[in-house]
Design a protein around this motif. Structure first.
Motif, PDB file in Angstrom:
ATOM      1  N   ILE A  64     -69.918 -28.120  72.430  1.00  0.00           N
ATOM      2  CA  ILE A  64     -69.014 -29.085  71.821  1.00  0.00           C
ATOM      3  C   ILE A  64     -67.679 -29.034  72.547  1.00  0.00           C
ATOM      4  O   ILE A  64     -67.225 -27.953  72.967  1.00  0.00           O
ATOM      5  CB  ILE A  64     -68.840 -28.808  70.305  1.00  0.00           C
ATOM      6  N   SER A  65     -67.037 -30.196  72.742  1.00  0.00           N
ATOM      7  CA  SER A  65     -65.801 -30.272  73.531  1.00  0.00           C
ATOM      8  C   SER A  65     -64.683 -30.946  72.744  1.00  0.00           C
ATOM      9  O   SER A  65     -64.931 -31.822  71.904  1.00  0.00           O
ATOM     10  CB  SER A  65     -66.033 -31.064  74.826  1.00  0.00           C
ATOM     11  N   THR A  66     -63.449 -30.519  73.050  1.00  0.00           N
ATOM     12  CA  THR A  66     -62.247 -31.189  72.545  1.00  0.00           C
ATOM     13  C   THR A  66     -61.234 -31.260  73.677  1.00  0.00           C
ATOM     14  O   THR A  66     -61.309 -30.486  74.638  1.00  0.00           O
ATOM     15  CB  THR A  66     -61.620 -30.450  71.351  1.00  0.00           C
ATOM     16  N   GLU A  67     -60.282 -32.181  73.553  1.00  0.00           N
ATOM     17  CA  GLU A  67     -59.217 -32.323  74.541  1.00  0.00           C
ATOM     18  C   GLU A  67     -57.867 -32.268  73.857  1.00  0.00           C
ATOM     19  O   GLU A  67     -57.705 -32.778  72.743  1.00  0.00           O
ATOM     20  CB  GLU A  67     -59.344 -33.650  75.303  1.00  0.00           C
ATOM     21  N   ALA A  68     -56.907 -31.642  74.536  1.00  0.00           N
ATOM     22  CA  ALA A  68     -55.546 -31.571  74.005  1.00  0.00           C
ATOM     23  C   ALA A  68     -54.594 -31.234  75.151  1.00  0.00           C
ATOM     24  O   ALA A  68     -55.021 -30.959  76.273  1.00  0.00           O
ATOM     25  CB  ALA A  68     -55.446 -30.536  72.889  1.00  0.00           C
ATOM     26  N   ARG A  76     -57.962 -25.794  67.754  1.00  0.00           N
ATOM     27  CA  ARG A  76     -57.802 -26.132  66.341  1.00  0.00           C
ATOM     28  C   ARG A  76     -58.557 -27.392  65.931  1.00  0.00           C
ATOM     29  O   ARG A  76     -58.720 -27.660  64.746  1.00  0.00           O
ATOM     30  CB  ARG A  76     -56.304 -26.287  66.011  1.00  0.00           C
ATOM     31  N   ASP A  77     -59.028 -28.160  66.905  1.00  0.00           N
ATOM     32  CA  ASP A  77     -59.756 -29.387  66.585  1.00  0.00           C
ATOM     33  C   ASP A  77     -61.245 -29.160  66.373  1.00  0.00           C
ATOM     34  O   ASP A  77     -61.953 -30.055  65.911  1.00  0.00           O
ATOM     35  CB  ASP A  77     -59.557 -30.421  67.694  1.00  0.00           C
ATOM     36  N   PHE A  78     -61.735 -27.970  66.706  1.00  0.00           N
ATOM     37  CA  PHE A  78     -63.173 -27.737  66.554  1.00  0.00           C
ATOM     38  C   PHE A  78     -63.605 -27.732  65.087  1.00  0.00           C
ATOM     39  O   PHE A  78     -64.725 -28.112  64.761  1.00  0.00           O
ATOM     40  CB  PHE A  78     -63.566 -26.409  67.227  1.00  0.00           C
ATOM     41  N   VAL A  79     -62.718 -27.310  64.214  1.00  0.00           N
ATOM     42  CA  VAL A  79     -63.093 -27.214  62.803  1.00  0.00           C
ATOM     43  C   VAL A  79     -63.444 -28.574  62.214  1.00  0.00           C
ATOM     44  O   VAL A  79     -64.298 -28.691  61.331  1.00  0.00           O
ATOM     45  CB  VAL A  79     -61.963 -26.536  61.987  1.00  0.00           C
ATOM     46  N   ILE A  80     -62.818 -29.643  62.710  1.00  0.00           N
ATOM     47  CA  ILE A  80     -63.111 -30.964  62.144  1.00  0.00           C
ATOM     48  C   ILE A  80     -64.459 -31.492  62.627  1.00  0.00           C
ATOM     49  O   ILE A  80     -65.001 -32.445  62.065  1.00  0.00           O
ATOM     50  CB  ILE A  80     -61.991 -31.977  62.482  1.00  0.00           C
TER      51      ILE A  80
END
Length: 379
Positions: A64-68, A76-80
């Motif tokens: 799973i990936s997020t960008e910031a 901190r965006d992984f929890v959503i």
């Protein structure tokens, strides 16, 4: 009665719970993490997360990936997405993309992993060719996860081949916080034929940013200069091989042990360093070489010593040309001659480039193998 009340109130201070306690069903355990370039100068953080399973068919995981703008914000965006808090205490490896390390300093990229309480200092760090997240798509051959496969590839690659180096967050912090913060980190490449991610030498870091790649065979001589070589196989051209041949034939020696000593002499701004390296070797594979007499053996030993000396000197020349000191000569001078170092430190890159090196190699052939000191099938 008064005594009972005192005991009751006292027990309140030793029965307090943990304010940050989570149940296992509320956590997502990170196995590996990759950092890549995102859009508009953002950082893309991709995690390999353990997926709980009710059977024993093996470890299941997903990505799973997020960008910031920074790594901490991205975490901190992984929890959503997960509906669980990420837990970093079981992470095995961090993979940094080559392009990202060229664009941003490595201390900026790894700052979160040092400050947060969960990531262990024993987590291995590598730089990968291409997109870091692509390495997570490879299936591990023996280990249970790709993160662990990369970790063991580092460790065993260093211990048994000398074509890589075992680098953890802790190791990297020691290098980056030293007087000279130049260092090197293992480099991995995608092998689509074998569907693996093998170690392929190291990359040099100068002021925290990637400068150049050193191949696996060159890495052997780089880490020899730093006395980090354990054991491995080195290739030696055939003695007396014609330079006109299209492809130079090679024989192989297995290095059982290696020890390097560096003697530094300073006179004002002039620095001279004598490097003495002793290698215990066995004949691994030979085609034409015969060592049946003491004269033949002595001639071959001198030949090997000259080859290894030349390769060490070539590596030193390369480092001096780039004015980068990953072999920690500056740190050695700081430890042994702190007074002189105060003067040399200000312009250390230039001073390092002007060091006069002398290399002396001593080869000991411990054994010629199980059979004899000539090609096995020769008469």
């Amino acid at each position: 009665m008064r005594i009972k009340l005192i005991l009751i109130f006292s027990s309140l201070f030793i029965m307090t719970g943990c304010w940050d306690q989570y149940e296992l069903t509320e956590l997502g355990f990170v196995i590996a993490a990759t950092l890549d370039e995102g859009e508009e100068d953002a950082i893309k953080l991709t995690l390999q997360v353990y997926k709980p399973s009710g059977d024993d068919t093996g470890v299941e995981q997903f990505h799973i990936s997020t960008e910031a703008d920074n790594v901490y914000d991205a975490t901190r965006d992984f929890v959503i997405h997960l509906g669980r808090k990420t837990n970093w205490s079981h992470m095995q490896s961090i993979i940094l993309s080559e392009d990202l390390v060229k664009a941003k300093a490595i201390d900026e990229l790894l700052d979160f992993f040092y400050r947060d309480i969960e990531p262990r200092s024993t987590v291995n760090v590598v730089i990968g060719e291409g997109e870091g997240r692509d390495f997570l798509n490879f299936e591990p051959l023996i280990e249970s996860t790709v993160g662990r496969q990369i970790r063991e590839g580092q460790r065993q690659g260093h211990q048994l081949s000398g074509k890589s180096i075992d680098t953890t967050l802790f190791d990297l912090s020691l290098e980056m916080k030293s007087e000279v913060n130049d260092t090197y980190i293992p480099y991995i490449i995608p092998d689509h034929t074998n569907k693996t991610a093998p170690m392929n030498g190291v990359v040099l870091l100068k002021d925290g940013q990637m400068t150049t790649h050193i191949s696996g065979e060159e890495t052997q001589y780089l880490i020899m200069l730093k006395d980090q070589f354990k054991t491995g196989v080195i290739k030696i051209p055939l003695l007396g091989n014609s330079q006109g041949e299209e492809e130079e034939k090679m024989e192989s020696l297995k290095v059982l042990s290696q020890e390097t000593n560096r003697d530094v002499h300073i006179e004002g701004q002039h620095i001279s360093v004598k490097i003495t390296s002793e290698l215990d070797v066995i004949l691994g594979e030979i085609f034409q070489t015969k060592l049946e007499t003491e004269e033949e053996k002595e001639q071959y030993v001198q030949y090997i010593e000259r080859i290894v000396e030349e390769r060490l000197e070539l590596m030193i020349e390369r480092l001096q040309e780039e004015k980068i000191d990953p072999i920690n000569m500056g740190n050695q001078i700081y430890r042994e001659n702190p007074t002189e170092w105060k003067t040399l430190k200000e312009d250390w890159r230039e001073n390092f480039a002007n060091i006069e090196f002398e290399v002396d190699v001593d080869i000991n052939i411990i054994t010629s193998g199980f059979f004899q000191s000539k090609p096995f099938l020769s008469e």
